[in-house]
Design a protein around this motif. Structure first.
Motif, PDB file in Angstrom:
ATOM      1  N   GLU A  28       0.812  -1.222   0.000  1.00 45.89           N
ATOM      2  CA  GLU A  28       0.000   0.000   0.000  1.00 45.89           C
ATOM      3  C   GLU A  28       0.847   1.275   0.000  1.00 45.89           C
ATOM      4  OE1 GLU A  28      -1.661  -0.881   3.727  1.00 45.89           O
ATOM      5  OE2 GLU A  28      -3.144  -2.284   2.967  1.00 45.89           O
TER       6      GLU A  28
ATOM      7  N   TYR B 254      -3.737   2.311  -4.691  1.00 45.41           N
ATOM      8  CA  TYR B 254      -3.719   2.530  -3.244  1.00 45.41           C
ATOM      9  C   TYR B 254      -3.514   4.020  -3.004  1.00 45.41           C
ATOM     10  CZ  TYR B 254      -3.019  -2.492  -2.329  1.00 45.41           C
ATOM     11  OH  TYR B 254      -3.154  -3.842  -2.235  1.00 45.41           O
TER      12      TYR B 254
ATOM     13  N   VAL C 260      -3.184   4.977   4.252  1.00 46.91           N
ATOM     14  CA  VAL C 260      -3.405   3.551   4.034  1.00 46.91           C
ATOM     15  C   VAL C 260      -4.032   2.882   5.257  1.00 46.91           C
ATOM     16  CG1 VAL C 260      -1.550   3.446   2.340  1.00 46.91           C
ATOM     17  CG2 VAL C 260      -1.076   2.828   4.728  1.00 46.91           C
TER      18      VAL C 260
END
Lengths: 517, 382
Positions: free
Chosen positions: A277, A459, A463
């Motif tokens: 991510e 992403y 995150v």
């Protein structure tokens, strides 16, 4: 002179500064931090563990499936258990590493083709109460792995969790509330995990494989092959039974072959997924490598990503069977990102993780009717593949829904971000961690392309979900006056009946605030 | 590839290009929209979704079309009418009155709100709201859904949509553009529309036309869903955005960053720690949502002309369209205006004279430096 309303000419001042930030205190991150400290670098090592129980309840960052015991609510005990579970953490403290547990790294930023106002690499951190930026010269990302989700009826019951989550709870927190589990999958991670759980007194009722043969020998485990997962049954306390059926030659359950397996937990272990991510959000180049567990950063030999200041080590850099069972490989990667240690071992297994995952999704998810693949936004496989607008819009017109993905979305492999925007699958508060690999598999199966041909759904930072009050940061007072006018251009908002005939810099009305829109 | 008859090629599958294509297809014109990527992938799919542009000559048509757009397109846009703007002090309150005055002049009503009214109409607002406005016009829609709806409606009317198709150049003969060279072959055309956002300048330059513009990066954030407020189109405190019909708070604002666009490419749409400042401002706008979790931030690249106003103009058989960073909400109307320019050489429902390219005839050569829009020295390094 810079446009005073722009951020050009301003520079972010991070709240703190260090030499190296290592994200993740698993074997790779700890090895990297210890090696860097040994060489005299100033090192900050952050790790989000122990994760607060209320965050785990949302399956963040792992698919915990509500199988945390009461101990998970005692933060102090969790912290102690986590530190005690790996002596290298204490060694890092002793070596002078600035170890910060319970600290989330939610964003990695740097200057690039469209960003020039940062002082260098910066990492967004949060302790759950506030968030701040730490500047550094280098970042080593060691964020590990998580588990691919697998949708079947009842997979939203408490007790359906991922193997990484089960091991985290059992081996690092001492907080797994499971007596009897069924494991789905025969990956190295599935079998190794099943044995670790057995060793801790948890009964393994069955290991289910959807293919005819297991990926790895499992003679010591109660293996059932050629099975399709039909449903999990249970109640408010969670799973009580997993129902499987034999997988016929046509891929569908053989009539009358249903088999009921009593269990309180179902552990998904069909795919260990590198947690990329932060790397993807930072702009590191990502490629698809089936033998390394899917989407992984493109790395130089010294573990550096396409962004020179960012390295990736451990499971987030790629997962393969031997690496999963021997932390020495991840540790070598960690050291190699800091020093010139010999090349760590590369994947030698021929595991085609893509083919394996596609087969599971084909057998179990593709035909699951009325089962939400995206649980946050309640989107089924069928709704994903027919690109239906979300149910709450009550849109009556179905005239396009019979079309194939190519007719709906156009030439080129279907992009998971298209699906996300139109169906909302992957748009929820779990940030797509439960569904994104399944969505990619569904798109590949439906479009008839390879899993590696399906682009990576993007992403984005943060995150981890961050409350507004926690995410809130300092505002540059020099820019405060410009927020009310987007782009700070008075001339943009002059009504058309007052617009001057000629537009020049000398005559433009640049001064003063004006409300945009 | 043979030239198609009586055809229009539109470069740019954003809101403006797709809406133009949809209007043309509805009129029976043989139209092809090409995009180097996926529809709405750039600024058209990354904006706040607002539809309240009281300063634009397209405002009246924008207001007329949005309430009927779902029915016209045949697909949902999630359009919701009306808008509230919250001010936290008298200065903001006075500033935001501009919209009320501009709209009133064009026949649209607004209500002035006190702090108590705000707290009643905006359940997520707090005690420190000074006042604001309820605009009985405008509103907001879902950019992703709307852009795809244009694309599908265009196809339903016989238009062609070619995604993943990049322009390589143009064929010209006798002072007219006769075809578009793409990486998938030559597409013949009788008329070319350039609606390519930040790439419009580069593409127009290949035809010897200078459309002055510079691109910038701007950022937004979105939270997890919250219970729906009576009216989702609430902004203020320097932010723009909306509560989506799902309940998410999607808001943006703040300083932009001028960036370099090289050729026909778009720089990565990186977000930055500005997210924290947007979050702080949103928490002040909606104190009762301060617990709501931010789940994504993103950025978009948008172009601006020197005066920030659109260019919608026809030169020979080329129609130029840049909406200068404010394109999504106006797109139902801008598309119709562009379709009329293409078909009839003039727009019959709005006075587009303030959007002519020739207004830049006396623009200083070094306007970028004079306005300080040059890209920062630090950009490009990591």
């Amino acid at each position: 002179m810079h446009d005073p309303a722009s951020i050009n000419g301003h520079t972010l001042t991070p709240e703190e500064q260090t030499g190296l930030v290592v994200i993740g205190a698993g074997p790779a991150g700890l090895a990297a931090a210890l090696e860097a400290a040994r060489q005299g670098f100033q090192v900050v090592l952050v790790d989000e563990n122990p994760v607060p129980a209320e965050v785990m309840a949302d399956d963040i960052p792992l698919l915990f499936g509500g199988r945390m015991s009461g101990a998970a609510r005692n933060r102090g005990a969790m912290l102690e258990a986590f530190i005690a579970s790996d002596p290298a953490i204490a060694a890092a403290f002793d070596a002078g590493v600035d170890v910060r547990l319970g600290t989330i790294a939610w964003g990695v930023y740097g200057n690039g083709p469209s960003v020039g106002w940062l002082p260098g690499p910066v990492v967004g951190l949060s302790d759950g109460v506030r968030s701040w930026m730490i500047g550094c010269s280098r970042v080593i990302v060691a964020t590990g792995r998580r588990d691919m989700g697998l949708a079947f009826a009842g997979w939203d019951l408490p007790g359906v969790l991922g193997m990484t989550a089960a091991l985290r709870l059992a081996c690092r927190y001492g907080a797994l509330q499971t007596r009897c589990a069924v494991v789905l999958g025969t990956t190295a991670e599935a079998l190794d995990g099943a044995r670790q759980l057995q060793a801790r007194g948890i009964q393994i009722a069955a290991v289910i494989e959807t293919a005819a043969e297991p990926l790895h020998p499992a003679d010591d485990l109660p293996l059932l092959t050629s099975r399709i997962v039909c449903r999990a049954e249970g109640g408010p306390d969670g799973v009580s039974t997993l129902v499987v059926a034999s997988r016929g030659a046509d891929g569908v359950p053989v009539a009358g072959s249903e088999q009921r397996i009593a269990c309180d937990t179902v552990i998904l272990a069909i795919g260990a997924v590198p947690v990329i991510e932060l790397l993807d959000a930072a702009g590191c180049r990502i490629g698809f490598a089936s033998e390394r567990g899917g989407a992984v950063p493109l790395l130089a030999e010294n573990q550096h990503t396409s962004i020179a200041a960012i390295a990736a080590v451990g499971d987030c850099a790629g997962i393969w069977p031997k690496k999963s069972c021997d932390p020495a490989i991840a540790q070598a990667e960690g050291r190699r990102a800091v020093s010139a240690e010999a090349l760590p071992e590369r994947p030698i297994s021929a595991l085609d993780s893509a083919a394996y995952r596609l087969d599971w999704v084909r057998a179990t998810v593709l035909s699951a009717e009325n089962v939400n693949v995206c649980r946050c936004e309640e989107v089924t496989a069928r709704e994903i593949l027919e690109v239906r607008p979300p149910r709450y819009l009550n849109w009556p017109d179905d005239r396009r829904n019979q079309l194939d993905l190519r007719a709906l979305l156009g030439e080129g492999p279907p992009h998971p971000d298209q699906i996300k925007r139109l169906t909302r699958a992957g748009m929820g508060v779990c940030q797509g961690r439960r569904c994104r690999e399944q969505v990619a598999c569904l798109l590949a199966l439906s479009a008839g392309c390879g899993l590696g041909d399906v682009p990576l759904g993007s992403y984005r930072a943060p995150v981890r979900p961050l409350p507004l009050s926690v995410a809130a940061g300092r505002e540059d007072p020099a820019l405060t006056a410009h927020w009310d006018t987007w782009f700070g251009m008075k001339s943009q908002y002059v009504p058309f009946w007052e617009a001057p005939k000629h537009a020049t810099v000398a005559t433009r009305d640049a001064g003063g605030a004006v409300a945009s829109e | 590839m043979s030239a198609r008859g009586n055809s229009v090629v539109i470069v740019g599958g954003g809101a403006t290009g797709l809406s133009s294509g949809w209007w043309l297809a509805q009129a029976g014109v043989d139209v092809t929209v090409i995009d180097k990527g996926i529809v709405g992938w750039e600024a058209s799919g990354r904006n706040g979704g607002g539809c309240s542009h009281h300063f634009s000559p397209l405002f009246a048509e924008e207001q007329r079309l949005w309430p009927m757009l779902d029915a016209l397109l045949g697909y949902p846009t999630e359009f919701q009418p009306h808008r509230i703007r919250v001010a936290f002090d008298e200065a903001q309150f006075n500033l935001y009155a501009t919209a009320m005055r501009n709209a009133a002049r064009q026949g649209f009503a607004s209500e002035i709100l006190g702090g108590t009214d705000i707290r009643r109409l905006v359940p997520l607002a707090g005690a420190d709201a000074f006042g604001g406005y309820l605009y009985k016009f405008g509103g907001h829609a879902n950019p992703h859904r709307t852009v795809q709806a244009y694309g599908w409606a265009l196809q339903d009317h016989g238009g062609l949509l070619m995604q993943h198709c990049a322009v390589q150049g143009f064929e010209q003969a006798g002072g007219r553009v006769t075809g578009v060279r793409t990486d998938r072959g030559l597409i013949g055309c009788d008329h070319l529309v350039l609606a390519a956002g930040p790439q419009t300048r580069y593409l127009a330059a290949q035809l010897g036309i200078d459309v002055p513009m510079v691109a910038a990066r701007a950022e937004m954030i979105v939270t997890e869903p919250l219970p729906l407020m009576p009216l989702g189109g609430v902004d203020g405190n320097g932010l723009y955005g909306r509560q989506t019909l799902r309940g998410n708070l999607a808001y943006g604002g703040g300083p932009h960053e001028w960036v370099e666009v090289i050729g026909n490419t778009v720089p990565p749409r990186a977000s930055t720690p500005l997210m924290q400042v947007i979050a702080g401002r949103l928490a002040r706008l909606f104190p009762r949502a301060a617990h709501a979790r931010v789940i994504r931030s993103w950025a978009g690249i948008i172009e601006n002309t020197p005066d920030g106003r659109p260019v919608i103009d026809r030169i020979g058989n080329v129609t130029l369209a840049t909406l200068s960073s404010i394109g999504f909400g106006l797109s139902p109307a801008s598309g119709r205006a562009i379709a009329e320019l293409v078909q009839h050489g003039a727009c019959g429902f709005a006075d587009l004279s303030s959007l002519r390219l020739e207004r830049f005839a006396k623009l200083e050569q070094d306007w970028i430096e004079l306005q300080g829009w040059q890209v920062a020295a630090g950009a490009g390094s990591v």
